[in-house]
Design a protein around this motif. Sequence first.
Motif, short mmCIF file in Angstrom:
data_model
loop_
_atom_site.label_atom_id
_atom_site.label_comp_id
_atom_site.label_asym_id
_atom_site.label_seq_id
_atom_site.Cartn_x
_atom_site.Cartn_y
_atom_site.Cartn_z
N THR A 23 43.87 -56.85 -6.67
CA THR A 23 45.18 -56.43 -7.19
C THR A 23 45.09 -55.02 -7.76
N ILE A 24 44.07 -54.79 -8.56
CA ILE A 24 43.86 -53.47 -9.18
C ILE A 24 42.49 -52.97 -8.77
N ARG A 25 42.44 -51.77 -8.20
CA ARG A 25 41.17 -51.17 -7.77
C ARG A 25 40.87 -49.95 -8.65
N LEU A 26 39.68 -49.94 -9.22
CA LEU A 26 39.26 -48.84 -10.09
C LEU A 26 38.04 -48.16 -9.49
N MET A 27 38.09 -46.84 -9.46
CA MET A 27 36.95 -46.07 -8.95
C MET A 27 36.20 -45.46 -10.13
N ARG A 65 31.58 -41.49 -18.44
CA ARG A 65 31.96 -41.96 -17.11
C ARG A 65 33.47 -41.77 -16.94
N VAL A 66 33.89 -41.63 -15.69
CA VAL A 66 35.31 -41.41 -15.40
C VAL A 66 35.82 -42.59 -14.56
N CYS A 67 36.93 -43.16 -14.98
CA CYS A 67 37.57 -44.26 -14.25
C CYS A 67 38.92 -43.78 -13.71
N LYS A 68 39.14 -43.99 -12.43
CA LYS A 68 40.40 -43.59 -11.78
C LYS A 68 41.08 -44.81 -11.19
N VAL A 69 42.38 -44.93 -11.40
CA VAL A 69 43.15 -46.01 -10.78
C VAL A 69 43.30 -45.66 -9.30
N PHE A 70 42.61 -46.42 -8.45
CA PHE A 70 42.61 -46.16 -7.01
C PHE A 70 43.79 -46.85 -6.33
N ILE A 84 47.60 -62.22 -20.20
CA ILE A 84 46.89 -61.65 -21.34
C ILE A 84 46.14 -60.40 -20.87
N ARG A 85 46.15 -59.38 -21.69
CA ARG A 85 45.41 -58.15 -21.37
C ARG A 85 44.21 -58.04 -22.31
N ILE A 86 43.03 -58.02 -21.72
CA ILE A 86 41.78 -58.03 -22.49
C ILE A 86 41.25 -56.61 -22.66
N THR A 87 40.95 -56.24 -23.88
CA THR A 87 40.48 -54.89 -24.16
C THR A 87 39.13 -54.61 -23.50
N THR A 88 38.96 -53.35 -23.08
CA THR A 88 37.71 -52.92 -22.45
C THR A 88 36.73 -52.36 -23.48
N GLY A 89 37.22 -52.14 -24.71
CA GLY A 89 36.41 -51.51 -25.74
C GLY A 89 36.72 -50.04 -25.90
N SER A 90 37.40 -49.45 -24.91
CA SER A 90 37.81 -48.05 -24.96
C SER A 90 39.32 -47.97 -24.96
N GLN A 91 39.89 -47.30 -25.95
CA GLN A 91 41.35 -47.18 -26.05
C GLN A 91 41.92 -46.40 -24.87
N ALA A 92 41.22 -45.35 -24.45
CA ALA A 92 41.67 -44.53 -23.32
C ALA A 92 41.72 -45.35 -22.03
N LEU A 93 40.70 -46.18 -21.83
CA LEU A 93 40.65 -47.04 -20.63
C LEU A 93 41.71 -48.13 -20.70
N ASP A 94 41.94 -48.68 -21.90
CA ASP A 94 43.00 -49.69 -22.09
C ASP A 94 44.37 -49.12 -21.74
N GLU A 95 44.63 -47.89 -22.20
CA GLU A 95 45.92 -47.24 -21.92
C GLU A 95 46.09 -46.99 -20.43
N LEU A 96 45.00 -46.63 -19.76
CA LEU A 96 45.04 -46.42 -18.31
C LEU A 96 45.41 -47.70 -17.58
N LEU A 97 44.91 -48.84 -18.10
CA LEU A 97 45.14 -50.14 -17.46
C LEU A 97 46.39 -50.85 -17.98
N GLY A 98 47.17 -50.16 -18.81
CA GLY A 98 48.40 -50.77 -19.32
C GLY A 98 48.16 -51.80 -20.40
N GLY A 99 47.02 -51.68 -21.12
CA GLY A 99 46.73 -52.61 -22.21
C GLY A 99 45.38 -53.29 -22.10
N GLY A 100 44.78 -53.26 -20.93
CA GLY A 100 43.48 -53.90 -20.73
C GLY A 100 43.40 -54.59 -19.38
N VAL A 101 42.33 -55.35 -19.17
CA VAL A 101 42.14 -56.08 -17.91
C VAL A 101 43.05 -57.31 -17.90
#
Length: 386
Positions: A344-348, A357-362, A148-165
């Motif tokens: 498994t997934i590291r976010l900076m 704030r800026v989130c980068k897939v590390f 299951i992919r859980i939404t972060t509340g931000s669509q841009a962040l969800d898209e970065l994570l492939g759908g959510g956490v």
Amino acid sequence: IIFKFSVLPENFECSEPLSLSVSDYQECFRKLREAETSEIVKMIASLKAEEMNQLQLVEREEIDDEEELFEAIDKLISQGINSGDVKKLQDAGIYTCNGLMMHTKKHLTGIKGLSEAKVDKICEAAEKIVNFGYMTGSDALLKRKAVIRITTGSQALDELLGGGVETSCITEAFGEFRSGKTQLAHTLCVSTQLPTNMNGGNGKVAYIDTEGTFRPDRIVPIAERFGMDPGAVLDNIIYARAYTYEHQYNLLLGLAAKMSEEPFRLLVVDSVIALFRVDFTGRGELADRQQKLAQMLSRMTKIAEEFNVAVYMTNQVIADPGGGVFISDPKKPAGGHVLAHAATIRLMFRKGKGEQRVCKVFDAPNLPEAEAVFQITPGGIADAKD
């Protein structure tokens, strides 16, 4: 006016045609229209009720399917294992056959009252219930559908994570103080409780706080933003404040009992490294610290996979003087290679302008290296506004 009714109530009896005046006819016609309208309203209400029942049935079926993801430890009794031995396993924090297979025989023989012969018999019985051998790539893909992919509340962040956490894995967020790590944790506490058709997890939340930054009053406006009852949302969060690394590990061990009984979908550890940096000092204790940290991270990985739970942990940063002359403010995540390999997934996370704030897939096995900008609002994490 003389006419005959084509439709009459069952208890209405009349052998002769009815003779009515115009006013009687109009009154009668008005009552018929009212009756038809009320019938239509009743019909719509019954259809809505049926639809809701079907939705509830679908939800129940989904829950039933999810429950089959792990086998309860009680099933060992049907394989000839003594109920007393099963109780000893439960006292040691092992509540599922899946969890049992994740422990070494050396660890199991360390449980008081279990001999090597008993442990061998228990492991053989568990192997009959749970398949821990090879599977085809197609079966592995089918198993991934339970994620299951859980939404972060931000669509841009969800898209970065492939759908959510994602559930069944560890997501680590590291960055400086005030970079939004704890704010995302609070938002996930609410969004996890949303139904799956709204990109939620439809489950409860466990929160282990090592820094004393959990604020229940912060949950209230976030719940209101998502249209949820703040009281019910807070009731579905179990919270514990850890003061030593040993206390933190014991809290993780105690989670198995709760997760085997109720549907949990998120475990937050904020932060994972803080207590280790306090309880272990100097280079002389570094090896011991890393070993204990590895054991804790292994336990978190097992919880994630055993109960299909999303593990979100925050991490601190340390100064990196050897980071290079071209980097203005060199920093790297704490915990070293042990923590880097466990996540498994590291976010900076880093600060942007104002509340942005800026989130980068590390590091991630299935996500490209990219960035997303989000904003911290009174209602939690949201898309950035220009």
